[in-house]
Design an enzyme around this catalytic site. Structure first.
Site, PDB file in Angstrom:
ATOM      1  N   CYS A  30      27.509  18.495  71.280  1.00 17.91           N
ATOM      2  CA  CYS A  30      27.957  17.159  71.727  1.00 17.91           C
ATOM      3  C   CYS A  30      29.175  16.691  70.928  1.00 17.91           C
ATOM      4  CB  CYS A  30      26.853  16.116  71.535  1.00 17.91           C
ATOM      5  SG  CYS A  30      25.275  16.542  72.260  1.00 17.91           S
ATOM      6  N   ASP A  31      29.109  16.822  69.601  1.00 16.35           N
ATOM      7  CA  ASP A  31      30.047  16.107  68.733  1.00 16.35           C
ATOM      8  C   ASP A  31      31.000  16.999  67.938  1.00 16.35           C
ATOM      9  OD1 ASP A  31      28.853  13.721  69.531  1.00 16.35           O
ATOM     10  OD2 ASP A  31      27.321  13.854  67.966  1.00 16.35           O
ATOM     11  N   CYS A  72      23.746  17.075  67.076  1.00 20.81           N
ATOM     12  CA  CYS A  72      24.105  17.944  68.207  1.00 20.81           C
ATOM     13  C   CYS A  72      25.541  18.443  68.049  1.00 20.81           C
ATOM     14  CB  CYS A  72      23.932  17.157  69.504  1.00 20.81           C
ATOM     15  SG  CYS A  72      24.452  18.047  70.973  1.00 20.81           S
TER      16      CYS A  72
HETATM   17  C1  LIG Z   1      23.181  10.556  69.639  1.00 16.69           C
HETATM   18  C2  LIG Z   1      23.171  11.528  70.804  1.00 16.69           C
HETATM   19  C3  LIG Z   1      24.361  11.994  71.299  1.00 16.69           C
HETATM   20  C4  LIG Z   1      24.394  12.867  72.383  1.00 16.69           C
HETATM   21  N1  LIG Z   1      25.590  13.290  72.857  1.00 16.69           N
HETATM   22  C5  LIG Z   1      25.640  14.066  73.948  1.00 16.69           C
HETATM   23  C6  LIG Z   1      26.887  14.483  74.487  1.00 16.69           C
HETATM   24  O1  LIG Z   1      27.958  14.143  73.966  1.00 16.69           O
HETATM   25  N2  LIG Z   1      26.864  15.280  75.585  1.00 16.69           N
HETATM   26  C7  LIG Z   1      25.713  15.688  76.185  1.00 16.69           C
HETATM   27  O2  LIG Z   1      25.779  16.371  77.200  1.00 16.69           O
HETATM   28  N3  LIG Z   1      24.517  15.350  75.668  1.00 16.69           N
HETATM   29  C8  LIG Z   1      24.445  14.546  74.576  1.00 16.69           C
HETATM   30  N4  LIG Z   1      23.229  14.213  74.044  1.00 16.69           N
HETATM   31  C9  LIG Z   1      22.016  14.791  74.626  1.00 16.69           C
HETATM   32  C10 LIG Z   1      21.626  14.086  75.942  1.00 16.69           C
HETATM   33  O3  LIG Z   1      21.621  12.692  75.744  1.00 16.69           O
HETATM   34  C11 LIG Z   1      20.257  14.579  76.398  1.00 16.69           C
HETATM   35  O4  LIG Z   1      20.306  15.975  76.579  1.00 16.69           O
HETATM   36  C12 LIG Z   1      19.849  13.920  77.713  1.00 16.69           C
HETATM   37  O5  LIG Z   1      19.813  12.515  77.589  1.00 16.69           O
HETATM   38  C13 LIG Z   1      18.469  14.403  78.160  1.00 16.69           C
HETATM   39  O6  LIG Z   1      18.099  13.687  79.299  1.00 16.69           O
HETATM   40  P1  LIG Z   1      16.576  13.561  79.743  1.00 16.69           P
HETATM   41  O7  LIG Z   1      16.590  12.698  80.953  1.00 16.69           O
HETATM   42  O8  LIG Z   1      15.958  14.897  79.807  1.00 16.69           O
HETATM   43  O9  LIG Z   1      15.816  12.828  78.539  1.00 16.69           O
HETATM   44  P2  LIG Z   1      16.095  11.448  77.783  1.00 16.69           P
HETATM   45  O10 LIG Z   1      17.509  11.083  77.822  1.00 16.69           O
HETATM   46  O11 LIG Z   1      15.431  11.613  76.456  1.00 16.69           O
HETATM   47  O12 LIG Z   1      15.296  10.372  78.638  1.00 16.69           O
HETATM   48  C14 LIG Z   1      13.893  10.326  78.638  1.00 16.69           C
HETATM   49  C15 LIG Z   1      13.428   8.939  79.074  1.00 16.69           C
HETATM   50  O13 LIG Z   1      12.018   8.955  79.240  1.00 16.69           O
HETATM   51  C16 LIG Z   1      11.464   7.757  78.740  1.00 16.69           C
HETATM   52  N5  LIG Z   1      10.062   7.993  78.396  1.00 16.69           N
HETATM   53  C17 LIG Z   1       9.586   8.830  77.415  1.00 16.69           C
HETATM   54  N6  LIG Z   1       8.236   8.809  77.417  1.00 16.69           N
HETATM   55  C18 LIG Z   1       7.861   7.944  78.404  1.00 16.69           C
HETATM   56  C19 LIG Z   1       6.600   7.485  78.880  1.00 16.69           C
HETATM   57  N7  LIG Z   1       5.427   7.922  78.360  1.00 16.69           N
HETATM   58  N8  LIG Z   1       6.563   6.594  79.891  1.00 16.69           N
HETATM   59  C20 LIG Z   1       7.709   6.134  80.448  1.00 16.69           C
HETATM   60  N9  LIG Z   1       8.942   6.531  80.032  1.00 16.69           N
HETATM   61  C21 LIG Z   1       9.011   7.429  79.029  1.00 16.69           C
HETATM   62  C22 LIG Z   1      12.333   7.430  77.527  1.00 16.69           C
HETATM   63  O14 LIG Z   1      12.256   6.040  77.197  1.00 16.69           O
HETATM   64  C23 LIG Z   1      13.717   7.850  78.029  1.00 16.69           C
HETATM   65  O15 LIG Z   1      14.399   6.780  78.642  1.00 16.69           O
HETATM   66  C24 LIG Z   1      23.173  13.319  72.970  1.00 16.69           C
HETATM   67  C25 LIG Z   1      21.948  12.864  72.460  1.00 16.69           C
HETATM   68  C26 LIG Z   1      21.943  11.968  71.390  1.00 16.69           C
HETATM   69  C27 LIG Z   1      20.600  11.483  70.867  1.00 16.69           C
END
Ligand SMILES: Cc1cc2nc3c(=O)[nH]c(=O)nc-3n(C[C@H](O)[C@H](O)[C@H](O)COP(=O)(O)OP(=O)(O)OC[C@H]3O[C@@H](n4cnc5c(N)ncnc54)[C@H](O)[C@@H]3O)c2cc1C
Length: 320
Positions: A149-150, A146
């Site tokens: 992000c980084d 990303c």
């Molecule tokens: C290494 C890394 C660094 C990042 N750095 C940044 C940053 O610096 N700044 C920034 O803004 N963003 C950053 N991001 C991106 C950011 O983390 C994501 O955009 C954000 O977390 C998305 O949130 P979300 O809730 O949509 O999904 P997610 O964070 O993916 O959460 C989804 C959740 O759903 C759960 N889940 C999935 N399927 C099921 C199921 N069938 N049943 C029950 N639970 C389920 C998963 O276990 C997970 O906990 C980074 C991502 C990564 C991987």
């Protein structure tokens, strides 16, 4: 019957939970990982969330979750394995396009079958990996998926972007404004990106194209110091070393939507993302979507959190 089931307790799901419980909805959050907070927990430093600069992602996720716990949100630790819209006969429309479910049945890996009036699906997405030597070892130590992000951690340094699609070219352009130099490494000699983006990349003095090349290894000691690439040429191919401090892998991302594919009336795009705009309303009434799993241009914590708030408000209005 519950008012709302939220699937996933990443930033989108937790934000939805806080807005939902404050709107007095009888809700449950289902999360497959033990006290999971989603992808944010994997970030060593989230530096772009308004008001909380420099926080490590794990602590940020913990703070988000604690906020929901303090507000009385209930969690079930299980994976959702199935979702079925249920219609009473009088509400069944003649085509699946205007199916209006009376409620949803949600089944989980631990054997629960739950009924709910609405769903917020916030199961996120994962970045595709290349599975090359060094990629896992240097994850967050020079390997990133990303640039938004980084990228700022590589100010005035040399980095490489791996990929040839829109994301890769956008990442290279973004990094060219921060880094001294950016190698754009692509396995073909043409890009699969918008013409305007390709033109902008070509115009940048500090982006060097490394074409017909595949990444074979990421090297370093404590952190990334370089990459090895295999470049095809008229005589066959040759191995080359490039000195870089950071490698941005732009091989696409995969939404967690396998369990949604067979739900009648719910539209996904070709890549598997749930089709919805900023309203977080999907093609299936009562089924809302939030965060990285929906169609959107910027997948970040701040946009996921915004989606959660909007989706919970929309679910509350839907219930009436
Ligand atoms: C290494 C890394 C660094 C990042 N750095 C940044 C940053 O610096 N700044 C920034 O803004 N963003 C950053 N991001 C991106 C950011 O983390 C994501 O955009 C954000 O977390 C998305 O949130 P979300 O809730 O949509 O999904 P997610 O964070 O993916 O959460 C989804 C959740 O759903 C759960 N889940 C999935 N399927 C099921 C199921 N069938 N049943 C029950 N639970 C389920 C998963 O276990 C997970 O906990 C980074 C991502 C990564 C991987």
């Amino acid at each position: 019957m519950l008012d709302l089931i939220i699937i996933g307790s990443g930033p989108a799901g937790l934000s939805a939970a806080i807005y939902g419980i404050r709107a007095n909805l009888n809700l449950l959050v289902i999360e497959k990982d033990y006290e999971g907070t989603g992808q944010v927990a994997l970030s060593s430093c989230v530096d772009n969330y308004l008001g909380l600069p420099g926080l490590d992602g794990y602590s940020m996720g913990e703070q988000f979750r604690q906020h929901a716990v303090d507000f009385g949100v209930e969690f079930l630790e299980a994976a959702v394995t199935g979702i079925e819209p249920v219609c009473h006969t009088e509400n069944i429309a003649t085509t699946s396009d205007n199916l209006v479910p009376d409620f949803f049945q949600v089944t989980t890996s631990d054997g629960h079958t739950l009924e709910t009036k609405t769903i917020i699906y916030a199961a996120g997405a994962t970045h595709r990996k290349l599975d090359v030597p060094g990629e896992a070892r240097f994850d967050t130590k020079g390997v990133s998926y990303c640039a938004t992000c980084d990228g700022a951690f590589y100010r005035n340094k040399t980095t490489a972007v791996i990929g040839g699609g829109d994301t890769a070219l956008d990442d290279a352009l973004y990094l060219s404004g921060i880094c001294e130099k950016v190698y754009l490494v692509h396995r073909r000699d043409t890009f699969r990106a918008a013409e305007i983006t390709i033109k902008k990349v070509m115009e940048k003095d500090n982006i060097e194209l490394v074409l017909n090349s595949t990444l074979s290894e990421i090297v370093g000691e404590e952190k990334v110091s370089g990459i090895r690439i295999n470049q095809k040429n008229a005589d066959g191919s040759e191995e080359k070393n490039l000195a870089v401090s950071g490698v941005f892998i732009a091989a696409g991302s995969k939404p967690e939507t396998g369990i949604l594919e067979k739900i009648s009336g719910l539209n996904l795009n070709d890549a598997g993302y749930v089709i919805a705009d900023e309203s977080c309303i999907t093609s299936l009434p009562g089924f809302f979507v939030a965060g990285d799993v929906r169609t959107k241009t910027l997948r970040q914590v701040i946009t996921a959190v915004a989606d959660g708030a909007i989706a919970a408000t929309a679910a509350s209005h839907y219930i009436g």
